[in-house]
Design an enzyme around this catalytic site. Structure first.
Site: not given
Ligand code: B16
Ligand code: MG
Length: 214
Positions: A8, A10
């Protein structure tokens, strides 16, 4: 036997989670909607529009689909401004060392992220060419806990799901990994997930041997 590890992004490779929180908090304040870090925890691994829906649970009025799209874009603008400050020094402890050790051991590595900003983030932290495959929010229809993002990463690497291990910081992501039939290492906020196969406080504690013996 583990032949590929899907990270993953984030919360695992880089802490963009605080930037997401700041972006949503700014938007919620502007709209007069109650929002705090407890609610923010529910947004981990969840798509942008689904995150907005969770925030709007506390809204006094209802929003049209067009208004929701505009709000999500506004938050993304705040978030992208913060992402511009990211650099390789923001990579989380142990992440790059583990990725390199896996590659040296002949194990494939991929990104499996819900974020549509994945390509931008990887460029900012200098890892755009590091992974064998990148599967992200731009390429999927259903976000975590649906397994789609991880199954896509596995198919790009041509490795069967049963030979993949996912590293996740979100409960929704651990569930997505299990739904994909993959093993899962839980870190950060997902540390206490009861169904994860392994947990660690930091990737610095994790070795290739530990993962391969799962
Ligand atoms: P975006 P991951 C996720 O990343 C985040 O944890 C989540 O908080 C966020 O809403 C989602 O990506 C979408 O992100 O707005 O940049 O498209 O943890 O799956 O890497
Ligand atoms: Mg994450």
């Amino acid at each position: 036997m583990i032949k590929a590890v899907i990270f993953d992004l984030d919360g695992v490779i880089v802490s963009t989670d605080e930037f997401h929180y700041l972006g949503w908090q700014k938007l919620a304040d502007e709209e007069g909607i109650f929002f705090n870090r407890t609610i923010n925890e529910r947004l981990r691994g969840v798509s942008r529009l689904e995150s907005l829906e969770i925030i709007l649970e506390k809204a006094a009025k209802s929003y049209s689909p067009e208004e929701k799209k505009a709000l999500a874009e506004k938050k993304n603008g705040y978030y992208r401004e913060l992402l511009k400050t990211l650099s390789p020094s923001d990579i989380l402890p142990g992440a790059i060392e583990l990725v390199n050790a896996l590659k040296n051991a002949g194990i494939k590595v991929a990104i499996g992220s819900s974020s549509k900003n994945t390509p931008f983030i990887l460029r900012q932290i200098g890892l755009a060419d590091t992974f064998d495959a990148v599967s992200d929010g731009n390429q999927i229809k259903k976000s975590k806990p649906d397994p789609e993002v991880f199954l896509l990463a596995a198919s790009k690497m041509q490795i069967s799901p049963g030979h993949c291990l996912v590293v996740e910081d979100a409960d929704a992501g651990v569930e997505a990994a299990l739904n994909a039939g993959m093993k899962c290492l839980a870190v950060g906020s997902a540390y206490n997930h009861p169904q994860a196969h392994l947990k660690a406080n930091s990737l610095s504690e994790v070795s290739v041997e530990i993962l391969c013996n799962l």
